[in-house]
Design a protein around this motif. Sequence first.
Motif, mmCIF file in Angstrom:
data_model
loop_
_atom_site.group_PDB
_atom_site.id
_atom_site.type_symbol
_atom_site.label_atom_id
_atom_site.label_comp_id
_atom_site.label_asym_id
_atom_site.label_seq_id
_atom_site.Cartn_x
_atom_site.Cartn_y
_atom_site.Cartn_z
ATOM 1 N N TYR A 279 46.968 46.761 47.845
ATOM 2 C CA TYR A 279 48.047 47.934 47.591
ATOM 3 C C TYR A 279 47.229 49.308 47.764
ATOM 4 O O TYR A 279 46.055 49.384 47.378
ATOM 5 C CB TYR A 279 48.839 47.778 46.411
ATOM 6 N N GLY A 312 45.397 43.519 44.431
ATOM 7 C CA GLY A 312 46.122 43.340 43.275
ATOM 8 C C GLY A 312 46.027 41.954 42.307
ATOM 9 O O GLY A 312 45.460 41.007 42.717
ATOM 10 N N TRP A 313 46.561 42.141 41.098
ATOM 11 C CA TRP A 313 46.186 41.100 40.157
ATOM 12 C C TRP A 313 47.663 40.444 39.994
ATOM 13 O O TRP A 313 48.503 41.088 39.728
ATOM 14 C CB TRP A 313 45.572 41.436 39.146
ATOM 15 N N GLU A 315 49.016 38.989 37.536
ATOM 16 C CA GLU A 315 49.920 39.350 36.219
ATOM 17 C C GLU A 315 49.775 40.794 35.787
ATOM 18 O O GLU A 315 50.049 41.209 34.994
ATOM 19 C CB GLU A 315 49.138 38.648 35.077
ATOM 20 N N GLY A 316 49.473 41.727 37.149
ATOM 21 C CA GLY A 316 49.485 43.014 37.063
ATOM 22 C C GLY A 316 48.151 43.604 36.387
ATOM 23 O O GLY A 316 47.251 43.627 37.096
ATOM 24 N N THR A 317 47.848 43.935 35.009
ATOM 25 C CA THR A 317 46.639 44.319 34.542
ATOM 26 C C THR A 317 45.693 43.284 34.441
ATOM 27 O O THR A 317 46.206 42.122 34.050
ATOM 28 C CB THR A 317 46.881 44.903 33.246
ATOM 29 N N THR A 319 43.424 40.298 33.476
ATOM 30 C CA THR A 319 43.068 39.669 32.191
ATOM 31 C C THR A 319 41.771 38.929 32.192
ATOM 32 O O THR A 319 41.184 38.730 33.374
ATOM 33 C CB THR A 319 44.236 38.858 31.623
ATOM 34 N N ASP A 339 41.730 53.366 34.774
ATOM 35 C CA ASP A 339 42.952 52.941 35.263
ATOM 36 C C ASP A 339 43.281 51.372 35.283
ATOM 37 O O ASP A 339 44.387 51.087 35.963
ATOM 38 C CB ASP A 339 43.529 53.602 36.419
ATOM 39 N N ASP A 340 42.399 50.642 34.862
ATOM 40 C CA ASP A 340 42.473 49.059 34.845
ATOM 41 C C ASP A 340 42.513 48.658 36.232
ATOM 42 O O ASP A 340 43.231 47.454 36.269
ATOM 43 C CB ASP A 340 43.510 48.697 34.001
#
Length: 386
Positions: A279, A312-313, A315-317, A319, A339-340
Amino acid sequence: MRATSTAGPAVLVLEDGRAFAGQSYGAVGTTVGEAVFSTGMTGYQETLTDPSYHRQVVVMTAPHIGNTGVNPHDMESSRIWVAGFVVRDPALRPSNWRSQGDLDEALRTSGVVGISGVDTRALTRHLRDRGAMRVGIFSGPDAGRPVEELLRTVTQAPRMAGSALAEEVSTPHPYVVSPPEGVAPRWTVAALDLGIKGTTPTLMAARGIRVHVLPATSTWEELLAVEPDGVFFSNGPGDPATAEHETALLRRVLDTGLPFFGICFGNQLLGRALGLPTYKLAFGHRGINQPVLDRATGKVEVTAHNHGFAVGWPEGTPTDEGADTPYGPVRCSHVALNDDVVEGLRCVDVPAFSVQYHPEAAAGPHDAEHLFDRFVTMMEEHRAQA
């Protein structure tokens, strides 16, 4: 881009209509591209000659630029690639024992349109709040046109999202970088040039690697023809979603189990080859002071960045848990502390890893140079298992 060599007033116009007045810097004329900012206090020549900045107008956040001049040894490629250059206070004259030229003159010679006298702090804050956007720099006769007319020129420029640019900056012909005298060649690496910087194969060669730098359009057969012990994908410009050929080539590498190392654009392509999305970031990471956490060691590395897209991951952020892919689990090995953002990938079942930053930083931190040694270790282990 059209340019002449006469100085005078200049104006910068963003696609949202905001304009900044200044003076011409470098070549005089008109240029358009994506406005991005770089936070490096030094290393502007590396930035200018990095092919990853193709079609981008770079805003330098440091106020004084040009102090150390330019020299042929700090060129990361054969030319200046930026579409435009924005500075606040250009140096009146270079003052450095390595300097062999003036930055303003180098920009003029290369036909790079720039602007000085701009409040780059205000411009950077605007881009940070609104996101990277298209921009135009206008000097010479165009600087006197109404802003509304200049804005139409800006909005007609192509966006970075959806742009396939790697082939435009890649080498047209293969070439080899061999280990220096006194270093025995132990490994052969096929390096796909997606916008490679000159320091990258040089650092690999210093570790006993004979580096075959290949065009971005290379086929699987052409890659195998060099009989590689490992495969490397470089940094580069553009939207990774457009790099279908390169992603398919990388899947062939993963299928055969050849050791793989990717940086920047190569990290994004590893993500896509594994089935992860990419993204566009709001304003990207650019500069030589970006903190990244190595999750395996717990150490924080200060790193050099130049990317507007990211992996992009699921699960979002990111882990500590791995994500399932057709090639087995993949882990987020590094994460940006600001910003992770995913800054590295490590495959569990196949010999492949990548990072989003530049371990070859010529002007800046050397915290991540050990990753080239990690690549060598991976090739050693693969050879021992063969």
